[in-house]
Design an enzyme around this catalytic site. Structure first.
Site, PDB file in Angstrom:
ATOM      1  N   CYS C  86       0.839  -1.199   0.000  1.00 20.85           N
ATOM      2  CA  CYS C  86       0.000   0.000   0.000  1.00 20.85           C
ATOM      3  C   CYS C  86       0.873   1.247   0.000  1.00 20.85           C
ATOM      4  O   CYS C  86       1.586   1.495  -0.955  1.00 20.85           O
ATOM      5  CB  CYS C  86      -0.958  -0.079   1.189  1.00 20.85           C
ATOM      6  SG  CYS C  86      -2.371   1.001   1.027  1.00 20.85           S
ATOM      7  N   HIS C 203      -3.431  -5.823   0.972  1.00 23.11           N
ATOM      8  CA  HIS C 203      -2.815  -6.024   2.295  1.00 23.11           C
ATOM      9  C   HIS C 203      -2.830  -7.492   2.728  1.00 23.11           C
ATOM     10  O   HIS C 203      -3.727  -7.893   3.478  1.00 23.11           O
ATOM     11  CB  HIS C 203      -3.613  -5.254   3.348  1.00 23.11           C
ATOM     12  CG  HIS C 203      -3.436  -3.782   3.315  1.00 23.11           C
ATOM     13  ND1 HIS C 203      -2.442  -3.132   4.011  1.00 23.11           N
ATOM     14  CD2 HIS C 203      -4.136  -2.812   2.684  1.00 23.11           C
ATOM     15  CE1 HIS C 203      -2.538  -1.826   3.808  1.00 23.11           C
ATOM     16  NE2 HIS C 203      -3.557  -1.594   3.005  1.00 23.11           N
ATOM     17  N   GLU C 205      -1.093  -8.777   4.968  1.00 23.65           N
ATOM     18  CA  GLU C 205      -0.893  -8.846   6.420  1.00 23.65           C
ATOM     19  C   GLU C 205      -2.203  -8.670   7.182  1.00 23.65           C
ATOM     20  O   GLU C 205      -2.268  -8.934   8.369  1.00 23.65           O
ATOM     21  CB  GLU C 205       0.156  -7.815   6.860  1.00 23.65           C
ATOM     22  CG  GLU C 205      -0.327  -6.395   7.103  1.00 23.65           C
ATOM     23  CD  GLU C 205      -0.619  -5.592   5.832  1.00 23.65           C
ATOM     24  OE1 GLU C 205      -0.601  -6.175   4.725  1.00 23.65           O
ATOM     25  OE2 GLU C 205      -0.882  -4.373   5.951  1.00 23.65           O
TER      26      GLU C 205
END
Ligand SMILES: Nc1ncnc2c1ncn2[C@@H]1O[C@H](COP(=O)(O)OP(=O)(O)O)[C@@H](O)[C@H]1O
Ligand SMILES: [Mg+2]
Lengths: 79, 734, 231, 79
Positions: C86, C203, C205
């Site tokens: 990002c 994302h 994560e």
């Protein structure tokens, strides 16, 4: 001394904001807007009083930070 | 106008003070105030800061429980959530600024409420937003809606606090006065909470954050002041939010708070430097001497008046322990924030301002706070009004499928995806997957634990309008129910009381009634009010908004693995209705959306039933025996079933006797659960043994939602109708 | 596996990244402030998401000029794994570690939702635990994720298999509708020529445990472990 | 006809972007930059050929869409 910097997208780089503005102007009933490009306009107040030195400094600022030369052009005016 | 300007009745009036209030000022000061002093009184005694119309009634709200660490009176309220942890939260309005400049108005609303929470030592972990717009076809609405939503997202996304939920209504009464209420929830260690009471004569008073500009200085005053030169420069300006600076401010404050350097701290909210310094001094019973030359300033030639009234954002005021200035300064410099010692604590009991070597103001602090006027405004309220409507009082619809599609595809029940996809609702990595926007309450795990907070905001202004007391009760009960439906134990609420002009007895009556109802519900449900905000004068052209006491509720799941969400999980599960259905159609959404009528009074809130049914539902979720539950609210049972089906892409086969009252009635204290077939008997027995109304109504499965011979719609058609309102609206209006 | 997370002013997914790295790598990452000139000796450097410098001027522009970036560039040139998500991806393009630029989303709005992605290249040190062409679901949360590169750059990226992730629909088709932000060629993530610097808008994560809505993101970090073990 | 529009923040309105740019230039070692303000620069290609009509149209576009007149000023050049 005041510097005015224009940062605009290079030809060929798509401009989502310009495109969206054009679309919105269309829906607001403004006809005949053929193209819209959006850029940035940055005004800097400089302590420097020498024109050449100011120009050199602002040019460096543009290359180092104010413009992304992969996609943008810039121009500088001093007064 | 200069500081030496003689105070005339016109200037007093321009400051929104009555002649009687001015007499009180003369009495407190023992002399004529100068302009700066008058300005300070005017903001401290404004409705916004002094609560002069509402105080009397707010006092009646229950604010205590064993788990309340700090109730109303501080920047935000605090509850104990176990393990030496506390949840800190509050809700606040930013209605008028958002109407003038929707993006910045909403953004700075979020910024302000975040500061109220982290100023107490909490790391903000969730934002909520309660929005009320006018009719979608009102020409201003597309701009207002898109601006407000972008502003809330723009600020919250940048500071990295997830916006996890909220509510959005459309009603004609907000055409000229939208409501933007923002709520923040934070988490702190219970033994690391910071308060605003200043202490320690001689201790340094420190200003941190952004520089002060002429933002938001009391419009009326400035507009009518005679300016000599550069008046263009001095014009009051809209406050622009700087979420980048806010993020740095959060981190810097929390870093400093990890030390023992802070004595007291307070954000600069409305009336900035004035209210923060006055409140800190008043709470500590001390005086403040501030040297305004040291206030970091963004613009040239600012006067004491302007500095004291500026509403520049992203600023905080602190009292430090002596000798800790350099330590604190290093932290703020690391985060590139302004840091300035601007004064010290005195024993004079006065707020003394010096500027360019002269005393610019010298006001006794106590009267600024204690002597502020308090009004018992006349009010009209018909507490006995009771005009329930049932099936027979309302025309029927011929096609229930169409009625359902119209309801869930209409502005008030359609999917809010278009809104919440513009909010980062997952940052911080604790928004539980099924607690993402769309459920009854957002579920945010307490970082590093297995606990979760359940957070919701609710209010049904239609009900409050029809019956302020029942409406006030219902708003509280609905938050309680929403938290319960996830398995959470409701702990406390905050509120944002948005009403019209309190000088009109019928508006004041709405206010008083709503407070009575809220108070009764909070008391009975052991669900105290720990913080809140009042926003009055929400009117245009003499017409008030619908009374809107927005409630923000917070609850706790001790074990977040035992929770429920609205989507059906398995084909074959048994669908169960908990609670009594009488078929109340008064003030219902059905009546409004399908017939354009607003009449009758809403179903009464039976608090005992509410508590009984809710405690039963929660006890089952806590055992881990069910994981699917949804409470019944606007639109009634059929809408609830449709929402469960849409959330899961699974249909259900429901058998129900009854009429449109049964399907669309908005009776309270009800839930729909889906129960695994092999668990049904035990659960049913538990219900019967405690006299909980419990009814098996059908089975999960298939592609359609079918209700006996009345309703048969494909879930995919429901979803299309439900999801299309906002996208279609904005494809027409962008 | 030893790792570091670079923290810029107003990074805001730094903690999320650290939590994921610790969970999967089994060791707490070093958190490195942007003003530092050095980075500890690590195998994996993560540039997290967020709004460094408020996304002012251009997303990632000011962060890319932070003192620490000189060291990140140096490590990247030494072959250390560098992973930008990002805002981290934006910093990587602004600093020249990856080609192209990330412009405002075509719809002009911030978008936060789950997106389907196709793993176009599973032969990288970040994706070897995915199947070739596997369709995964990661969340996106960005305002400026519209990938742009000039024609020559694009051609080179495609020819060298540097496009690692593409926005697709649930069936794996890179349709215009699936292209949530208007990126050229539906590009969601690219790797440098040397294969050690990956940047992507989505994302991973954020999706490493079932409670948060899924765990499709785990395999990316597990790939990094496997790659290091085989190195 | 081409219109160039500059949209700038009104005096006194906080400019977070300008503030951050100034700070960043400082850390890059550019001294003596006293103030930075960032605005927008928009280029429009118009079908209109009459100057007065074009000016009137662009002025309306600015008020309706291109500028947020609560906090921004705008100026228009045609050529
Ligand atoms: N409706 C209400 N119910 C309970 N407490 C309230 C209400 N309105 C305001 N308060 C309390 O009064 C105090 C002052 O509120 P407010 O002026 O909104 O705070 P701030 O100055 O931080 O903006 C706060 O502690 C708030 O919680
Ligand atoms: Mg406060």
């Amino acid at each position: 001394m005041k510097a005015r910097v224009h940062v605009t997208l290079k030809a060929g780089v798509l401009d989502p904001q310009g495109k969206a503005i054009r679309h919105s102007l269309g829906s607001l009933g403004f006809d005949g807007v053929e193209k819209v490009r959006q850029g940035k306009y940055i005004e800097l107040d400089l302590a420097e009083t020498d024109k050449d030195k100011a120009m050199a400094a602002v040019d460096e600022m543009c290359r180092k930070l104010l413009a992304n030369t992969v996609i943008e052009n810039y121009s500088i005016e001093l007064d | 106008m200069t500081e030496q300007t003689k105070i005339t009745p016109e200037i007093v009036a321009e400051h929104g003070l009555t002649p009687e209030e001015y007499d009180l000022i003369l009495e407190s000061m023992g002399r004529e105030p100068n302009l700066t002093e008058l300005g300070i009184f005017s903001v401290m005694w404004s409705e916004h800061c002094s609560y002069k119309s509402s105080k009397l009634h707010l006092k009646t709200l229950p604010t205590e429980a064993d788990w309340v660490i700090c109730g109303p009176g501080e920047n935000a309220g605090i509850i104990d959530i176990g393990d030496n942890q506390a949840a800190i939260f509050k809700m606040e309005s930013h209605n008028h600024p958002s109407y003038i400049e929707p993006y910045q108005g909403a953004a700075t609303g979020v910024g302000g409420i975040l500061r109220d929470v982290f100023t107490m030592g909490a790391r903000p972990v969730a934002n909520m937003n309660a929005l009320r717009f006018g009719m979608p076809d009102h020409p201003k609405m597309p701009h207002l809606i898109s601006g407000v939503v972008a502003g809330i997202g723009g600020y919250g996304n940048c500071v990295g606090v997830p916006t996890v939920g909220g509510e959005t209504d459309f009603d004609e009464s907000y055409n000229g006065n939208i409501l933007v209420n923002a709520m923040t929830v934070g988490i702190a260690d219970s033994n690391k909470i910071f308060y605003s009471a200043a202490a320690g004569v001689g201790n340094p008073v420190v200003y941190v954050g952004s520089k002060t500009g002429r933002d938001g200085i009391h419009g009326a005053t400035m507009a009518s002041a005679e300016f000599t030169d550069d008046s263009e420069e001095k014009r009051p300006t809209v406050q622009v939010g700087d979420p980048f600076t806010e993020k740095l401010l959060i981190e810097a404050c929390l870093e400093l708070m990890a030390s023992d350097a802070i004595v007291a701290i307070q954000d600069m909210g409305a009336a900035g430097l004035t209210s923060s310094s006055v409140e800190m001094a008043s709470k500590g019973g001390v005086g403040f001497e501030l040297n305004l030359d040291n206030v970091p300033q963004r613009e040239e030639n600012m006067t004491p008046y302007e500095m004291m009234l500026s509403e520049s954002q992203e600023r905080m005021l602190m009292v430090l322990k002596p000798g800790r200035e350099d330590f604190a300064k290093a932290i703020f410099e690391k985060w590139d924030l302004d840091f300035a010692v601007i004064g010290e604590i005195t024993d004079t009991g006065n707020l003394t301002l010096t500027f360019k070597g002269e005393v610019a103001a010298d006001i006794p602090v106590a009267p600024l706070v204690d002597k502020s006027p308090e009004y018992d405004r006349p009010w009209n309220l018909d507490a006995d009004k009771y005009e329930p409507l049932f099936a027979g009082d309302v025309d029927g619809v011929s096609d229930y499928n169409q009625a359902l599609l119209k309801l869930i595809g209409g502005p008030n029940l359609s999917s809010r995806r278009w809104i919440w996809e513009q909010y980062d609702h997952m940052v911080m990595g604790d928004t539980l997957g099924d607690g993402r926007p769309g459920g009854d309450a957002a579920l945010v795990r307490v970082h590093g634990t297995n606990k979760a907070l359940a957070i919701t905001t609710d209010c049904t202004p239609r009900y409050v309008q029809a019956h302020p007391i029942e409406g006030g009760k219902q708003a509280v009960a609905e938050t309680w129910r929403n938290i319960t439906a996830t398995g959470g134990r409701p702990l406390a609420i905050t509120n944002c009381l948005n009403f019209g002009n309190p000088e009109r007895p019928e508006i004041m009556g709405q206010f008083v009634g709503a407070i009575q109802g809220m108070g009764a519900a909070c008391k009975f449900l052991e669900y105290p009010v720990i913080s809140g905000n009042v926003s009055l004068y929400n009117e245009t052209n003499g017409k008030g908004i619908k009374p809107t006491p927005a409630i923000g509720g917070v609850g706790l799941l001790a074990d977040a693995s035992k929770r429920a969400s609205v989507n059906f999980k398995r084909e074959g599960d048994i669908v169960v209705l908990v609670g009594e259905t009488e078929g109340h159609l008064g003030a219902s959404l059905y009546l409004k959306e399908l017939f354009g009528e607003e009449r009758g009074t809403p179903a009464k809130v039976d608090l005992a039933a509410e508590k009984r049914n809710g405690n039963f539902v929660r006890s089952i979720i806590e055992t881990g025996d069910i994981d699917t539950c949804h409470d019944i609210s606007g639109g009634g049972l059929l809408v609830t079933l449709a929402e469960m089906a849409m959330a899961s892409n699974m249909g259900a086969n429901i058998t129900l006797d009854g009429d449109h009252g049964t399907l669309f009635g908005e009776d309270q204290a009800r839930y729909v659960m889906a129960v695994a077939a092999d668990k049904l008997d035990d659960i049913q027995e538990a219900a019967q043994s405690t006299n909980i109304p419990f009814k098996v109504i059908g089975t999960v499965g298939g592609d359609n939602l079918v209700v006996t011979d009345k309703v048969n719609v494909a879930v995919s058609d429901l979803k299309n109708a439900h999801e299309s309102f906002f996208p279609e609206y904005f494809s027409k209006h962008d | 596996m030893k790792s570091a997370v670079i923290v810029f002013p107003a990074s805001n997914c730094d903690r999320d990244m650290a939590v994921a790295l610790e969970k999967i790598f089994g060791e707490k990452p070093a958190m490195v402030w942007h003003g530092e000139a050095t980075i500890p000796d690590v195998d994996f450097i993560a540039l997290p998401g967020g709004f460094s410098y408020g996304d002012y001027l251009r997303s990632g522009a000011m962060a890319a000029r932070s003192p620490v970036m000189a060291e990140v560039i140096k490590r990247a040139n030494d072959g250390v794994s560098v992973f930008g998500v990002c805002n981290g991806f934006q910093v990587l393009t602004e600093s020249g570690l990856l080609p192209g630029a990330l412009m405002r989303n075509a719809g002009l709005k911030f978008i936060c939702k789950d997106a389907y992605l196709k793993v176009e290249n599973n032969q990288t040190r970040f994706t070897n635990k995915y199947e070739a062409g596997e369709v995964v679901r990661y969340p996106v949360a960005h305002h400026d994720g519209n990938y742009f590169a000039d024609a020559d750059t694009l051609k080179a990226l495609e020819e060298n298999n540097q496009v690692v992730y593409r926005y697709v629909d649930a069936e794996g088709n890179a349709t215009p509708e699936a292209n949530i932000n208007g990126s050229q060629n539906n590009i969601a993530g690219i790797i440098n020529k040397a294969g050690n610097v990956l940047g992507m808008m989505p994302h991973p994560e954020r999706l490493i445990e079932h409670d948060l809505g899924g765990d499709d993101g785990r395999a990316l970090f597990e790939s990094a472990i496997a790659a290091l073990a085989n190195a």
